[in-house]
Design a protein around this motif. Structure first.
Motif, PDB file in Angstrom:
ATOM      1  N   MET A  38       0.857  -1.178   0.000  1.00 52.29           N
ATOM      2  CA  MET A  38       0.000   0.000   0.000  1.00 52.29           C
ATOM      3  C   MET A  38       0.899   1.236   0.000  1.00 52.29           C
ATOM      4  SD  MET A  38      -2.985   1.115   2.650  1.00 52.29           S
ATOM      5  CE  MET A  38      -4.299   0.363   1.725  1.00 52.29           C
ATOM      6  N   ILE A  39       0.604   2.140  -0.900  1.00 46.07           N
ATOM      7  CA  ILE A  39       1.353   3.383  -0.989  1.00 46.07           C
ATOM      8  C   ILE A  39       0.657   4.433  -0.137  1.00 46.07           C
ATOM      9  CG2 ILE A  39       2.188   5.162  -2.571  1.00 46.07           C
ATOM     10  CD1 ILE A  39       3.464   2.395  -2.962  1.00 46.07           C
ATOM     11  N   GLY A  40       1.404   5.258   0.491  1.00 48.50           N
ATOM     12  CA  GLY A  40       0.887   6.308   1.361  1.00 48.50           C
ATOM     13  C   GLY A  40       2.013   6.771   2.249  1.00 48.50           C
ATOM     14  N   TRP A  41       1.689   7.563   3.212  1.00 48.36           N
ATOM     15  CA  TRP A  41       2.752   8.119   4.045  1.00 48.36           C
ATOM     16  C   TRP A  41       3.455   7.056   4.884  1.00 48.36           C
ATOM     17  CZ3 TRP A  41       3.138   8.705   9.390  1.00 48.36           C
ATOM     18  CH2 TRP A  41       2.013   8.312  10.122  1.00 48.36           C
ATOM     19  N   LEU A  42       2.783   5.943   5.168  1.00 46.09           N
ATOM     20  CA  LEU A  42       3.439   4.860   5.908  1.00 46.09           C
ATOM     21  C   LEU A  42       4.285   3.971   4.997  1.00 46.09           C
ATOM     22  CD1 LEU A  42       0.658   3.694   8.398  1.00 46.09           C
ATOM     23  CD2 LEU A  42       2.768   4.892   8.950  1.00 46.09           C
ATOM     24  N   GLY A  43       3.998   4.003   3.704  1.00 44.04           N
ATOM     25  CA  GLY A  43       4.768   3.217   2.739  1.00 44.04           C
ATOM     26  C   GLY A  43       4.770   1.741   3.075  1.00 44.04           C
ATOM     27  N   ASN A  44       5.956   1.139   2.986  1.00 42.56           N
ATOM     28  CA  ASN A  44       6.098  -0.298   3.244  1.00 42.56           C
ATOM     29  C   ASN A  44       5.909  -0.658   4.712  1.00 42.56           C
ATOM     30  OD1 ASN A  44       6.595  -0.851   0.551  1.00 42.56           O
ATOM     31  ND2 ASN A  44       8.813  -0.602   0.774  1.00 42.56           N
ATOM     32  N   ALA A  45       5.888   0.326   5.583  1.00 37.74           N
ATOM     33  CA  ALA A  45       5.702   0.067   7.018  1.00 37.74           C
ATOM     34  C   ALA A  45       4.232  -0.179   7.365  1.00 37.74           C
ATOM     35  CB  ALA A  45       6.228   1.233   7.837  1.00 37.74           C
ATOM     36  N   TYR A  46       3.324   0.063   6.432  1.00 36.41           N
ATOM     37  CA  TYR A  46       1.888  -0.047   6.710  1.00 36.41           C
ATOM     38  C   TYR A  46       1.522  -1.381   7.362  1.00 36.41           C
ATOM     39  CZ  TYR A  46      -3.128  -0.504   6.050  1.00 36.41           C
ATOM     40  OH  TYR A  46      -4.460  -0.718   6.260  1.00 36.41           O
ATOM     41  N   LEU A  47       1.923  -2.489   6.758  1.00 36.44           N
ATOM     42  CA  LEU A  47       1.543  -3.797   7.298  1.00 36.44           C
ATOM     43  C   LEU A  47       2.178  -4.052   8.663  1.00 36.44           C
ATOM     44  CD1 LEU A  47       1.550  -6.024   4.089  1.00 36.44           C
ATOM     45  CD2 LEU A  47      -0.421  -5.113   5.346  1.00 36.44           C
ATOM     46  N   TRP A  48       3.385  -3.535   8.897  1.00 35.35           N
ATOM     47  CA  TRP A  48       4.026  -3.676  10.197  1.00 35.35           C
ATOM     48  C   TRP A  48       3.286  -2.872  11.258  1.00 35.35           C
ATOM     49  CZ3 TRP A  48       7.212  -7.481  11.132  1.00 35.35           C
ATOM     50  CH2 TRP A  48       7.905  -8.055  10.067  1.00 35.35           C
ATOM     51  N   VAL A  49       2.872  -1.673  10.892  1.00 36.41           N
ATOM     52  CA  VAL A  49       2.114  -0.831  11.821  1.00 36.41           C
ATOM     53  C   VAL A  49       0.769  -1.494  12.129  1.00 36.41           C
ATOM     54  CG1 VAL A  49       0.980   1.411  12.112  1.00 36.41           C
ATOM     55  CG2 VAL A  49       3.278   1.294  11.128  1.00 36.41           C
ATOM     56  N   LYS A  50       0.135  -2.035  11.101  1.00 36.95           N
ATOM     57  CA  LYS A  50      -1.143  -2.717  11.285  1.00 36.95           C
ATOM     58  C   LYS A  50      -0.987  -3.936  12.197  1.00 36.95           C
ATOM     59  CE  LYS A  50      -5.033  -4.153   8.421  1.00 36.95           C
ATOM     60  NZ  LYS A  50      -5.472  -4.358   7.016  1.00 36.95           N
ATOM     61  N   ALA A  51       0.069  -4.722  11.980  1.00 29.51           N
ATOM     62  CA  ALA A  51       0.322  -5.897  12.820  1.00 29.51           C
ATOM     63  C   ALA A  51       0.569  -5.483  14.268  1.00 29.51           C
ATOM     64  CB  ALA A  51       1.509  -6.686  12.276  1.00 29.51           C
ATOM     65  N   ALA A  52       1.380  -4.464  14.476  1.00 31.46           N
ATOM     66  CA  ALA A  52       1.655  -3.989  15.840  1.00 31.46           C
ATOM     67  C   ALA A  52       0.373  -3.479  16.489  1.00 31.46           C
ATOM     68  CB  ALA A  52       2.724  -2.893  15.805  1.00 31.46           C
ATOM     69  N   HIS A  53      -0.447  -2.770  15.719  1.00 31.81           N
ATOM     70  CA  HIS A  53      -1.730  -2.273  16.230  1.00 31.81           C
ATOM     71  C   HIS A  53      -2.571  -3.439  16.743  1.00 31.81           C
ATOM     72  CE1 HIS A  53      -5.337   0.179  16.511  1.00 31.81           C
ATOM     73  NE2 HIS A  53      -5.970  -0.648  15.695  1.00 31.81           N
TER      74      HIS A  53
ATOM     75  N   LEU B 122      -0.916   4.002  17.058  1.00 31.12           N
ATOM     76  CA  LEU B 122      -0.844   3.217  15.821  1.00 31.12           C
ATOM     77  C   LEU B 122      -2.158   3.282  15.046  1.00 31.12           C
ATOM     78  CD1 LEU B 122       1.126   0.091  17.103  1.00 31.12           C
ATOM     79  CD2 LEU B 122       2.014   2.096  15.889  1.00 31.12           C
ATOM     80  N   GLY B 123      -3.264   3.264  15.765  1.00 34.16           N
ATOM     81  CA  GLY B 123      -4.570   3.339  15.103  1.00 34.16           C
ATOM     82  C   GLY B 123      -4.767   4.658  14.376  1.00 34.16           C
ATOM     83  N   LEU B 124      -4.355   5.747  14.990  1.00 31.58           N
ATOM     84  CA  LEU B 124      -4.473   7.048  14.319  1.00 31.58           C
ATOM     85  C   LEU B 124      -3.552   7.131  13.109  1.00 31.58           C
ATOM     86  CD1 LEU B 124      -4.899   9.440  17.370  1.00 31.58           C
ATOM     87  CD2 LEU B 124      -6.638   8.788  15.675  1.00 31.58           C
ATOM     88  N   ALA B 125      -2.379   6.504  13.205  1.00 33.40           N
ATOM     89  CA  ALA B 125      -1.483   6.451  12.038  1.00 33.40           C
ATOM     90  C   ALA B 125      -2.142   5.680  10.898  1.00 33.40           C
ATOM     91  CB  ALA B 125      -0.150   5.810  12.424  1.00 33.40           C
ATOM     92  N   LEU B 126      -2.771   4.567  11.217  1.00 35.21           N
ATOM     93  CA  LEU B 126      -3.473   3.780  10.189  1.00 35.21           C
ATOM     94  C   LEU B 126      -4.663   4.548   9.623  1.00 35.21           C
ATOM     95  CD1 LEU B 126      -3.350   0.307  11.943  1.00 35.21           C
ATOM     96  CD2 LEU B 126      -2.101   0.960   9.869  1.00 35.21           C
ATOM     97  N   ALA B 127      -5.386   5.250  10.483  1.00 34.78           N
ATOM     98  CA  ALA B 127      -6.530   6.044  10.033  1.00 34.78           C
ATOM     99  C   ALA B 127      -6.068   7.158   9.095  1.00 34.78           C
ATOM    100  CB  ALA B 127      -7.276   6.626  11.229  1.00 34.78           C
ATOM    101  N   ALA B 128      -4.944   7.763   9.421  1.00 37.71           N
ATOM    102  CA  ALA B 128      -4.394   8.801   8.546  1.00 37.71           C
ATOM    103  C   ALA B 128      -4.006   8.203   7.196  1.00 37.71           C
ATOM    104  CB  ALA B 128      -3.192   9.463   9.205  1.00 37.71           C
TER     105      ALA B 128
END
Length: 151
Positions: free
Chosen positions: A1-16, A72-78
């Protein structure tokens, strides 16, 4: 997924999700601890142990997990566009409202544990057992909203 989290998106989602599990475990445990605490004789060694257990649960698991879930949730929401006016996120608004409610529940049950530690019992064991159902119902609705995204 492209966005401000870039390749970290799935890692952030998993940690969340990992910290959601920790937070929910604490939200399930604390009311049960309170039931056992209330059933212990006031001023007894057993009651003192429950005070200590409740404090450790709050400070080591419950509150830190909640704070990490929010960050983490707010980062994902953003990432999904919540703050940039993307349409079609009604499910996310509802989910956030429920998470806000769980945060209020967290605050209430944490405050009650501190009152109970001071010897003030305002609820019955039955009421505490009923309060223990709140996070389960909220979690079920939140999971459906996040997976199905019905609106």
């Amino acid at each position: 997924m492209i966005g401000w989290l870039g390749n970290a998106y799935l890692w952030v989602k998993a940690a969340h999700l990992v910290f959601v599990i920790f937070w929910m475990a604490g939200l399930f445990m604390l009311p049960r601890f309170l039931v056992y605490h209330q059933e212990a004789a006031p001023g007894s060694a057993e009651a003192a142990l429950w005070v200590e257990r409740e404090q450790k649960l709050r400070s080591i698991i419950l509150t830190p997990a909640m704070m990490i879930v929010w960050v983490l949730g707010l980062a994902l929401a953003a990432q999904l566009g919540l703050f940039s006016g993307v349409t079609g996120l009604g499910w996310l608004h509802t989910k956030l409202l429920l998470v806000l409610g769980l945060t209020g529940y967290h605050g209430y049950i944490t405050g009650y544990s501190k009152k109970l530690a001071a010897g003030k019992q305002a609820l019955t064991g039955r009421q505490l057992r009923l309060l223990n159902e709140v996070p389960g119902v909220a979690a079920a609705i939140i999971v459906v909203l996040a997976i199905v995204q019905p609106f």
